[in-house]
Scaffold this motif. Structure first.
Motif, PDB file in Angstrom:
ATOM      1  N   SER A 277      35.308  30.294  48.877  1.00 46.64           N
ATOM      2  CA  SER A 277      36.768  30.386  48.916  1.00 46.64           C
ATOM      3  C   SER A 277      37.227  31.512  47.989  1.00 46.64           C
ATOM      4  O   SER A 277      36.518  31.902  47.060  1.00 46.64           O
ATOM      5  CB  SER A 277      37.392  29.064  48.466  1.00 46.64           C
ATOM      6  OG  SER A 277      37.012  28.006  49.315  1.00 46.64           O
ATOM      7  N   PRO A 278      38.430  32.052  48.206  1.00 47.47           N
ATOM      8  CA  PRO A 278      38.911  33.126  47.326  1.00 47.47           C
ATOM      9  C   PRO A 278      39.241  32.604  45.936  1.00 47.47           C
ATOM     10  O   PRO A 278      39.652  31.448  45.774  1.00 47.47           O
ATOM     11  CB  PRO A 278      40.172  33.632  48.041  1.00 47.47           C
ATOM     12  CG  PRO A 278      40.644  32.464  48.850  1.00 47.47           C
ATOM     13  CD  PRO A 278      39.400  31.735  49.269  1.00 47.47           C
ATOM     14  N   ILE A 279      39.041  33.459  44.928  1.00 46.61           N
ATOM     15  CA  ILE A 279      39.487  33.129  43.582  1.00 46.61           C
ATOM     16  C   ILE A 279      40.916  33.645  43.411  1.00 46.61           C
ATOM     17  O   ILE A 279      41.590  33.964  44.385  1.00 46.61           O
ATOM     18  CB  ILE A 279      38.535  33.714  42.526  1.00 46.61           C
ATOM     19  CG1 ILE A 279      38.421  35.243  42.667  1.00 46.61           C
ATOM     20  CG2 ILE A 279      37.157  33.069  42.625  1.00 46.61           C
ATOM     21  CD1 ILE A 279      37.581  35.890  41.585  1.00 46.61           C
ATOM     22  N   ASP A 280      41.386  33.736  42.170  1.00 52.82           N
ATOM     23  CA  ASP A 280      42.795  34.060  41.953  1.00 52.82           C
ATOM     24  C   ASP A 280      43.158  35.503  42.299  1.00 52.82           C
ATOM     25  O   ASP A 280      44.324  35.805  42.564  1.00 52.82           O
ATOM     26  CB  ASP A 280      43.184  33.773  40.508  1.00 52.82           C
ATOM     27  CG  ASP A 280      43.291  32.288  40.244  1.00 52.82           C
ATOM     28  OD1 ASP A 280      42.328  31.723  39.698  1.00 52.82           O
ATOM     29  OD2 ASP A 280      44.311  31.689  40.626  1.00 52.82           O
ATOM     30  N   LEU A 281      42.177  36.398  42.266  1.00 55.51           N
ATOM     31  CA  LEU A 281      42.453  37.794  42.617  1.00 55.51           C
ATOM     32  C   LEU A 281      41.229  38.341  43.338  1.00 55.51           C
ATOM     33  O   LEU A 281      40.149  38.430  42.753  1.00 55.51           O
ATOM     34  CB  LEU A 281      42.777  38.621  41.368  1.00 55.51           C
ATOM     35  CG  LEU A 281      43.280  40.059  41.607  1.00 55.51           C
ATOM     36  CD1 LEU A 281      44.171  40.493  40.440  1.00 55.51           C
ATOM     37  CD2 LEU A 281      42.135  41.052  41.762  1.00 55.51           C
ATOM     38  N   GLU A 282      41.409  38.680  44.604  1.00 55.79           N
ATOM     39  CA  GLU A 282      40.317  39.200  45.428  1.00 55.79           C
ATOM     40  C   GLU A 282      40.752  40.515  46.063  1.00 55.79           C
ATOM     41  O   GLU A 282      41.827  40.595  46.648  1.00 55.79           O
ATOM     42  CB  GLU A 282      39.969  38.218  46.552  1.00 55.79           C
ATOM     43  CG  GLU A 282      39.361  36.914  46.113  1.00 55.79           C
ATOM     44  CD  GLU A 282      37.857  37.020  45.911  1.00 55.79           C
ATOM     45  OE1 GLU A 282      37.322  38.147  45.953  1.00 55.79           O
ATOM     46  OE2 GLU A 282      37.220  35.971  45.716  1.00 55.79           O
ATOM     47  N   PRO A 283      39.932  41.583  45.977  1.00 60.27           N
ATOM     48  CA  PRO A 283      40.229  42.774  46.778  1.00 60.27           C
ATOM     49  C   PRO A 283      40.188  42.416  48.263  1.00 60.27           C
ATOM     50  O   PRO A 283      39.270  41.713  48.704  1.00 60.27           O
ATOM     51  CB  PRO A 283      39.088  43.742  46.413  1.00 60.27           C
ATOM     52  CG  PRO A 283      38.524  43.221  45.135  1.00 60.27           C
ATOM     53  CD  PRO A 283      38.708  41.737  45.172  1.00 60.27           C
ATOM     54  N   TYR A 284      41.172  42.853  49.018  1.00 59.69           N
ATOM     55  CA  TYR A 284      41.179  42.591  50.461  1.00 59.69           C
ATOM     56  C   TYR A 284      41.624  43.855  51.165  1.00 59.69           C
ATOM     57  O   TYR A 284      42.800  44.207  51.167  1.00 59.69           O
ATOM     58  CB  TYR A 284      42.088  41.421  50.820  1.00 59.69           C
ATOM     59  CG  TYR A 284      41.721  40.817  52.169  1.00 59.69           C
ATOM     60  CD1 TYR A 284      40.701  39.887  52.274  1.00 59.69           C
ATOM     61  CD2 TYR A 284      42.362  41.216  53.329  1.00 59.69           C
ATOM     62  CE1 TYR A 284      40.325  39.357  53.500  1.00 59.69           C
ATOM     63  CE2 TYR A 284      42.011  40.695  54.569  1.00 59.69           C
ATOM     64  CZ  TYR A 284      40.993  39.763  54.647  1.00 59.69           C
ATOM     65  OH  TYR A 284      40.612  39.256  55.868  1.00 59.69           O
TER      66      TYR A 284
END
Length: 394
Positions: A277-284
């Motif tokens: 799952s994504p954490i609090d800040l993910e490059p997208y």
């Protein structure tokens, strides 16, 4: 030069460049680059027949070879898919120039920028130039190099990465795909992307965007990172990422690095059975996928500096009960550089196509040094620490 990027400039007939004319052309094409002809004694490792040019703190060798390069059928077949005259240019050339930045352990991107600038000036001053072979992987026409090399020191993502990295489409059992050729010099490996839903132009656009991101940042893709909507449309290393955007058509295309606030809500799928799952800040792609609490921190820090697009989340079974997520774009940049304590080139962007047109831009190359203003450096470190602590808690 064994650890350096190597470029070969093909010549219709053997020729030795006029180094004074080359230096003059470089200064005209790139006024920010301090250029002069260097003596051979400036670099003991240079061979006796090398001609050297000094660019800033770096030396570039230009060696004239009165013979054609070895034949490579695969190289010229790849080149001919976008350049129909490629095989003819390869067949007729009778000499070549070897161009490379001298020194061990050069950083790939600054070395590529500088080498590209020198090659552009060579083509402008040596009329016999007909093609360029980049690092043994990518062949392009001299005319294309002359045009695109003018952007050698342009800011990310506008520098001419397509001169260094080729994108090769292919057909697979599930649809179509594309693989890079030449990216490994910057990111340690090539990438492959497969899809059963995208059109070929969209696919190539995606791979191009990811490639230039990796050219800029190096190998930042971690185990488990996946780009694409499902297991048949992916760039994957190791275990899969368990979230993806259902409809990517709502986003601007690659290289249009602004996310309009009017963008429709982004519909994500979170599937723990598919991966993390994504954490609090993910490059997208070109932006960030952030949680609601990261959004709160950024709004507290500078509410006018960011654009946020709300995300809706669904899960394969049941209803989603996790934190809110947002796509985030940075629209205002704080000029926190201590210019007096830094070593780099500063100029005003004069390309009207650039997002930074009319604004001050910083150009870095080999030997550059950046230093933040002390108070802003403390704020930056504090922000990173806060975001890192949030990610650890997730």
């Amino acid at each position: 030069m064994s650890n350096s990027l190597l470029a070969l400039v093909l010549l219709d007939t053997p020729a030795t460049p006029d180094m004074a004319a080359l230096a003059k052309a470089l200064r005209a094409r790139h006024p920010e680059l301090a250029t002069e002809v260097a003596e051979h004694g400036d670099a003991q490792q240079a061979q006796a027949n090398s001609s050297l040019i000094r660019c800033g703190n770096e030396l570039v060798a230009v060696m004239s070879m009165p013979a054609p390069i070895p034949d490579d059928l695969g190289l010229w077949s790849r080149a001919s898919t976008t350049w129909p005259q490629a095989k003819a240019a390869a067949a007729r050339h009778r000499g070549h120039l070897i161009v490379s930045v001298l020194g061990q352990n050069q950083r790939p991107l600054p070395a590529a920028r500088l080498t590209t600038a020198v090659i552009g000036a060579l083509i402008a001053t040596v009329p016999e130039c007909c093609a360029v072979v980049w690092n043994g992987k990518v062949a392009r026409s001299a005319d294309l190099w002359l045009d695109m090399s003018s952007r050698s020191f342009a800011p990310y993502p506008d520098y001419p990465s397509s001169l260094w990295v080729d994108i090769l489409p292919f057909r697979s059992k599930t649809g179509i795909g594309a693989v890079t050729m030449g990216l490994s010099a910057f990111a340690e490996r090539e990438i492959e992307f497969e899809t059963h839903k995208l059109t070929l132009p969209t696919l190539v656009n995606k791979v191009d965007g990811l490639a230039v991101y990796l050219v800029e940042h190096g190998l930042v893709v971690k185990d488990g990172d996946t780009f694409g909507r499902d297991s048949r449309e992916r760039f994957q290393r190791g275990r899969q990422r368990g979230y993806w955007l259902e409809d990517e058509s709502i986003l601007p295309p690659y290289r249009v690095f602004r996310l309009p606030a009017s963008t429709a809500p982004a519909r994500f799928v979170f599937d723990k059975s598919a991966g993390s799952s994504p954490i609090d800040l993910e490059p997208y792609y070109g932006w960030w996928l952030i949680s609601g609490r990261t959004k709160a921190v950024l709004e507290w820090l500078d509410p006018e500096a960011f654009v946020f697009v709300q995300c809706t989340v669904r899960v394969p079974h049941g209803s989603y009960d996790g934190p809110d997520y947002w796509l985030c774009d940075v629209v205002r940049v704080l000029d926190a550089l201590d210019e007096a304590q830094s070593r780099l080139t500063i100029r005003t962007e004069d390309d009207p196509r650039s997002l930074k047109f009319g604004k001050k831009v910083y150009l870095t190359m080999l030997g550059s040094k950046l230093r933040l203003q002390s108070a802003k450096r403390i704020s930056f470190v504090w922000l990173i620490a806060r975001l890192t602590s949030y990610a650890i808690k997730t």
